[in-house]
Design an enzyme around this catalytic site. Sequence first.
Site, PDB file in Angstrom:
ATOM      1  N   TRP A 169       0.811  -1.208   0.000  1.00 24.50           N
ATOM      2  CA  TRP A 169       0.000   0.000   0.000  1.00 24.50           C
ATOM      3  C   TRP A 169       0.849   1.264   0.000  1.00 24.50           C
ATOM      4  O   TRP A 169       0.550   2.222  -0.715  1.00 24.50           O
ATOM      5  CB  TRP A 169      -1.024  -0.025   1.136  1.00 24.50           C
ATOM      6  CG  TRP A 169      -2.085  -1.016   0.828  1.00 24.50           C
ATOM      7  CD1 TRP A 169      -2.227  -2.274   1.365  1.00 24.50           C
ATOM      8  CD2 TRP A 169      -3.095  -0.903  -0.189  1.00 24.50           C
ATOM      9  NE1 TRP A 169      -3.284  -2.929   0.754  1.00 24.50           N
ATOM     10  CE2 TRP A 169      -3.826  -2.114  -0.198  1.00 24.50           C
ATOM     11  CE3 TRP A 169      -3.458   0.100  -1.093  1.00 24.50           C
ATOM     12  CZ2 TRP A 169      -4.899  -2.341  -1.067  1.00 24.50           C
ATOM     13  CZ3 TRP A 169      -4.522  -0.123  -1.951  1.00 24.50           C
ATOM     14  CH2 TRP A 169      -5.223  -1.332  -1.939  1.00 24.50           C
ATOM     15  N   ASP A 191      -1.509   6.957   6.211  1.00 20.75           N
ATOM     16  CA  ASP A 191      -2.600   6.082   5.774  1.00 20.75           C
ATOM     17  C   ASP A 191      -2.922   5.148   6.931  1.00 20.75           C
ATOM     18  O   ASP A 191      -2.161   4.227   7.217  1.00 20.75           O
ATOM     19  CB  ASP A 191      -2.147   5.299   4.530  1.00 20.75           C
ATOM     20  CG  ASP A 191      -3.224   4.336   4.033  1.00 20.75           C
ATOM     21  OD1 ASP A 191      -4.267   4.179   4.705  1.00 20.75           O
ATOM     22  OD2 ASP A 191      -3.014   3.727   2.962  1.00 20.75           O
ATOM     23  N   LYS A 207     -12.627  -1.050   6.894  1.00 22.14           N
ATOM     24  CA  LYS A 207     -12.027  -1.963   7.868  1.00 22.14           C
ATOM     25  C   LYS A 207     -12.597  -1.677   9.270  1.00 22.14           C
ATOM     26  O   LYS A 207     -13.353  -2.472   9.809  1.00 22.14           O
ATOM     27  CB  LYS A 207     -10.503  -1.833   7.871  1.00 22.14           C
ATOM     28  CG  LYS A 207      -9.857  -2.477   6.641  1.00 22.14           C
ATOM     29  CD  LYS A 207      -9.527  -1.480   5.589  1.00 22.14           C
ATOM     30  CE  LYS A 207      -8.513  -1.916   4.554  1.00 22.14           C
ATOM     31  NZ  LYS A 207      -8.721  -3.132   3.799  1.00 22.14           N
TER      32      LYS A 207
END
Lengths: 361, 361
Positions: free
Chosen positions: B103, B173, B197
């Site tokens: 990511w 992030d 999430k």
Amino acid sequence: MSKRAFNFCAGPAALPTAVLERAQAEMLDWQGKGLSVMEMSHRSDEYVAIAERAEQDLRDLLAIPSNYKVLFLQGGASQQFAEIPLNLLPEDGVADYIDTGIWSKKAIEEAQRFGNVNVAASAKAYDYFAIPGQNDWQLSKKAAYLHYASNETIGGLQFDWVPDVGETPLVVDMSSDILSRPIDVSQYGLIYAGAQKNIGPSGLVVAIVREDLLGRARSSCPTMLNYKVAADNGSMYNTPATYSWYLSGLVFEWLKEQGGVEAIAKVNRTKKDLLYKAIDASDFYSNPITHNARSWMNVPFRLADDKLDKPFLAGAEARGLLNLKGHRSVGGMRASIYNAVGLDAVEALVAYMAEFEKEHA
Amino acid sequence: MSKRAFNFCAGPAALPTAVLERAQAEMLDWQGKGLSVMEMSHRSDEYVAIAERAEQDLRDLLAIPSNYKVLFLQGGASQQFAEIPLNLLPEDGVADYIDTGIWSKKAIEEAQRFGNVNVAASAKAYDYFAIPGQNDWQLSKKAAYLHYASNETIGGLQFDWVPDVGETPLVVDMSSDILSRPIDVSQYGLIYAGAQKNIGPSGLVVAIVREDLLGRARSSCPTMLNYKVAADNGSMYNTPATYSWYLSGLVFEWLKEQGGVEAIAKVNRTKKDLLYKAIDASDFYSNPITHNARSWMNVPFRLADDKLDKPFLAGAEARGLLNLKGHRSVGGMRASIYNAVGLDAVEALVAYMAEFEKEHA
């Protein structure tokens, strides 16, 4: 049983009760799998089947030709206002735009930030009560595309014809009238629509793109705004808005059960005829739009005396007729009568209007 | 009663059953108003109250200082990968990035399309099994910001410390570990997280931005990607993802009822300790991440013989332990144990792992 009101909201708008009931039943446990659709991996077999079914149902409903991609995107129509020039307007090119009201003007303003925009025609000359005929349009010699909004949600102005600009790709904002009556997709290069009127919940945008228009994005286009990236990844370059996509699929299923777009168009015609007839038959109510440009979906109307607006709205709400207040830029009332707003809702509204007029005229 | 499985999906991930039950109950008729939350105008008093309540609950949960704006955006973290440089990186500036896995690498690649990126450190030197200490970082002299991912969802690598880069704004992030344990928001310039999430359904992104970082966007930044525009309009420059925002609010309420972030952190610690202990105590299971960088949220593990992967997954599914298959780039298994995955789920998993090992070791 829940008591459901008649909801005339311009968007986010009413959804079919049957769709909400099904979503409710499946909320905690989709088809015995022990989890909600919103808890599924977008890459799971189950979810991919849901997503593909939704796309296929939309393709069936609009008879989308096989050389068009269907994309499930995010960011609303407002994000499309930037995505369109970033994907389709070369830095040294020009795009033609038609101004018919607030939404097409927003599209114009955003596009002007990215390149040359020619406003080929504006309804301003008619105080936005009519759409200029194509003979009066000042088209560019070689436009990258022509952009227009088929229906202006706020002004209540709708095209009842499709522009003919030859080889120039037509780009159309159909946010507030997609799926309300039949269209011929092959006439367009790009159709896009925010979901929150005739498709599903807000936060989802459906784009239908002719394949030859993919792959033209500028190098400065963010990856997530690139139509080709979305198309190449089946709208799953990253996690899409999975639950909104699923709900949209339920709406497509419901629409098929109603007989599809042709059948719903008949109902929509009956609804709008009933409402405009009630307005026109009275000196108490008025709608200023020229008849052939009146929207089937968003019907703004005024009371003879705007001091009566408040009591009108209060009486409506007491009868379960919600969200009839007009947009602040227009004033008066607005009844949005999308696919999920039934004929019974319009009948109840028209009955209330007659009653209110009798009391106050 | 629905039978709910134990769902270890990395995202879209499990949501609290109590939240889904409430959404289910309110689906057709929110608080007797006769319509669903997803059918409400985002400008209505009712919806604005829902949205503001959600923001306030998030502010309470994370003790967000008043000089930070909370934004409810769309497009996932992947769209943020472009928004961050478009908003915060001057064309002649440089941004520092830390590479700890898939990511953060995606964030780097997208940022490189918009300006100068200095990869100040990479976990590649450790095969992505450890995070380079800050002494080894090659920071720029004057970076516009430093970007890192606090938790790598795929690799299972998590910072257990916060970088200290002086006046340089930290951009993080937190998609897969926000709200899992306490943080000090004032250490950051920008925190962002895809909702799917620990927050709510996919299609929503929460960004927490320090006010002095607003108003720096490039002229080429699409309006919808401009943090200041979102902030100035209370995340309602256009129609936001209203239903996802509402559901996130229900999750925030639920988390408060659990005792807030500190209380859930205790549960999360117990859960991850139990699972890593089971892995470490066995020669049959393994996790390669150095102990102080092991993720609390995403626990990848391998079986001694990957021929056993299929029977392991089949047996798990038969017991209602779903979505344990590891990411294709890593292989093996992965248990994502976000806030909504209870201790009972981890206990059931550990019991199954012991049983499977006994049968197959």
